[in-house]
Write an enzyme that holds these catalytic residues in place. Structure first.
Site, PDB file in Angstrom:
ATOM      1  N   HIS A 160       0.933  -1.240   0.043  1.00 37.79           N
ATOM      2  CA  HIS A 160       0.037   0.177   0.014  1.00 37.79           C
ATOM      3  C   HIS A 160       0.791   1.171   0.003  1.00 37.79           C
ATOM      4  O   HIS A 160       0.559   2.208   0.433  1.00 37.79           O
ATOM      5  CB  HIS A 160      -0.971  -0.162   1.273  1.00 37.79           C
ATOM      6  N   SER A 281      15.269  21.187 -15.778  1.00 37.91           N
ATOM      7  CA  SER A 281      14.029  22.089 -16.006  1.00 37.91           C
ATOM      8  C   SER A 281      14.626  23.373 -16.619  1.00 37.91           C
ATOM      9  O   SER A 281      15.673  23.925 -16.373  1.00 37.91           O
ATOM     10  CB  SER A 281      13.332  22.319 -14.670  1.00 37.91           C
ATOM     11  N   LYS A 287      16.295  21.259 -10.388  1.00 35.93           N
ATOM     12  CA  LYS A 287      15.555  20.196 -10.667  1.00 35.93           C
ATOM     13  C   LYS A 287      16.481  19.028 -11.480  1.00 35.93           C
ATOM     14  O   LYS A 287      17.070  19.438 -12.462  1.00 35.93           O
ATOM     15  CB  LYS A 287      14.275  20.286 -11.763  1.00 35.93           C
ATOM     16  N   GLU A 294       9.867   8.321 -16.826  1.00 39.48           N
ATOM     17  CA  GLU A 294       8.255   8.602 -17.191  1.00 39.48           C
ATOM     18  C   GLU A 294       8.023   8.342 -18.782  1.00 39.48           C
ATOM     19  O   GLU A 294       6.743   8.176 -18.615  1.00 39.48           O
ATOM     20  CB  GLU A 294       8.450  10.105 -16.928  1.00 39.48           C
TER      21      GLU A 294
END
Ligand code: ARG
Length: 461
Positions: A160, A281, A287, A294
């Site tokens: 979970h 970024s 970043k 992804e």
């Protein structure tokens, strides 16, 4: 306006095919990717025709030489397949006609584009299955290396997405090893069904010419021959199976990607993806993003879409061949390209990751995820598990309320919950000890991981 070159079936018609209708129905932009398979299939067919004396040996030689030249022309870019020629089969035949004249037309004796395209597709699929299996094998070699490197590193196992129990990191990597192993087996099993020659089925009912389909099969290195000529040209179940195998691979990859994305975030900071596989970024200089992971996760959606695409195309089509089936190639090509490139780039990225061992050691040492150890400690002292679970729950609640960790609670306090607690409790409350204490088959213990690595090594060989 009429088209530049005659279509293969034009003679029966009095009017030229509408140009917009041709543009709509042309598959050249897609099936030109099959030119090598198409030429290979034609060479095998023509060789068989000459061996069976259906066409003269000398003419077969001319055709085969011409086809070999055309393959060169296409690969070098000298011949650019044009959409006006309907499909790659016609492009190649028209070019052959330009080179050797009407003899080119003999290439099609006893063959239809229906068994031709089915043959091309199976040749293509066999190569892609092998490529994908190789990529999965490399990924699994890497996972085995990771499991060995990190077999004594303790990480959190999750359920979970809540910290559940400490485990060997090797156990985590080996979980994926097993998934990708099954993916490879699925492809291996599918290969047998793909490895069937449909050549000789002609349009769908066979031919009056004395074709030797078994010989064509041998020449193309297929393991088996079709049994029924309708089935040979009408089904695309192997494409559905392949894309569904691809979908499962992508599903596994996307879960792995999700872990890497989470684990490389500052919140977790369990793992570092090297700069070579991270992006920045354009506006936020600090970043470091896991874009490759992804994108692999994103491409999973594409491949699922390809599966729905081909399933829907094939639904309810009457036997035998229908032109709908030409639409099989975009999903097939997209799924194979997306899946093979995903497995390859994912492996490369994974090779450029490392676990943040220091932080993991600190976190796992302090965490409440050792609570199961307390419960099992009490069970070993003969308390029923339910009661042990209840007592441990109280202890956890105490730890949370007093903002402490389980190993930092003094024995006297433990004894207020149960007088079964003794000094030896603290041996069980080290993450390494907890991992090591697992006794059961295939568990997260170091010994089990060592065993799994040994078994995995012999399987990979
Ligand atoms: N481009 C077609 C396909 O991929 C080739 C077969 C065409 N056959 C036909 N009867 N029109 O399915």
């Amino acid at each position: 306006m009429s088209t530049k070159k005659e279509l293969l079936w034009q003679s029966r018609f009095n009017e030229p095919f509408d140009r917009e209708a041709l543009l709509f129905s042309s598959s050249v932009e897609v099936d030109k990717a099959l030119y090598q398979e198409d030429i290979k299939g034609s060479i095998a067919h023509v060789s068989m025709l000459s061996e069976e004396a259906i066409i003269p040996v000398e003419e077969a030689r001319l055709i085969i030489e011409g086809l070999e030249e055309i393959e060169q022309e296409i690969s070098s870019g000298a011949l650019v397949p044009e959409w006006e020629e309907e499909d790659i089969h016609t492009v190649i035949e028209n070019r052959l006609k330009e080179k050797i004249g009407p003899i080119a037309g003999k290439m099609h004796s006893g063959r239809s584009r229906n068994d031709q395209v089915a043959t091309d597709t199976r040749l293509f699929l066999k190569a892609r299955i092998n490529e994908l299996r190789d990529a999965l094998n490399s990924l699994n070699s890497l996972l085995l290396e990771k499991a060995e490197t990190y077999r004594h590193t303790v990480i959190f196992g999750y359920t979970h997405l809540q910290r559940a129990q400490p485990i060997s990191a090797g156990h985590y990597y080996l979980a994926y090893f097993n998934m990708f192993k099954r993916d490879g087996e699925r492809l291996q099993d599918l290969f047998r069904r793909v490895d069937v020659s449909p050549l000789g089925a002609a349009a769908f009912a066979g031919s009056t010419l004395p074709l030797n389909a078994k010989r064509s099969m041998e020449l193309l290195d297929f393991g088996e021959l079709f049994q029924n000529s309708i089935d040979a040209v009408s089904d695309r179940d192997i494409i559905i199976e392949f894309i569904s195998a691809c979908s499962i691979i992508m599903m596994h990859l996307s879960r792995f990607c999700e872990d890497l994305i989470l684990w490389s975030s500052s919140e977790f900071n369990y793992l570092e993806i090297s700069d070579a596989f991270s992006t920045g970024s354009s506006i936020m200089p600090q970043k470091k993003n896991a874009d490759i992971a992804e994108l692999v996760r994103g491409k999973t959606g594409r491949v699922y879409g390809d599966l729905m695409n081909i399933l829907t195309i094939m639904k309810g089509i009457p036997l035998s061949y229908n032109r709908d089936m030409q639409e099989d190639k975009p999903p097939l090509f997209d799924a194979s390209r997306s899946t093979i490139s995903s497995v390859k780039i994912f492996s490369k990225m994974l090779a450029h990751t490392k676990l943040n061992e220091e932080r993991l050691a600190k976190l796992t040492g302090e965490d409440l995820s050792l609570a199961t150890e307390i419960a099992e400690y009490l069970v070993k002292k003969n308390l029923p598990f339910r009661e042990a679970h209840r007592i441990t729950g109280k202890i956890v609640s105490h730890a949370v309320a007093s903002e402490t960790t389980l190993p930092n609670i003094p024995l006297e306090t433990y004894r207020t919950f149960s007088d079964l607690f003794d000094d030896d409790l603290f041996d069980a409350l080290k993450p390494e000890a907890s991992v090591n204490a697992k006794r059961t088959h295939g568990s997260a213990s170091f010994a089990s991981v060592d065993q799994q690595i040994k078994a995995a090594k012999s399987e990979l060989r």
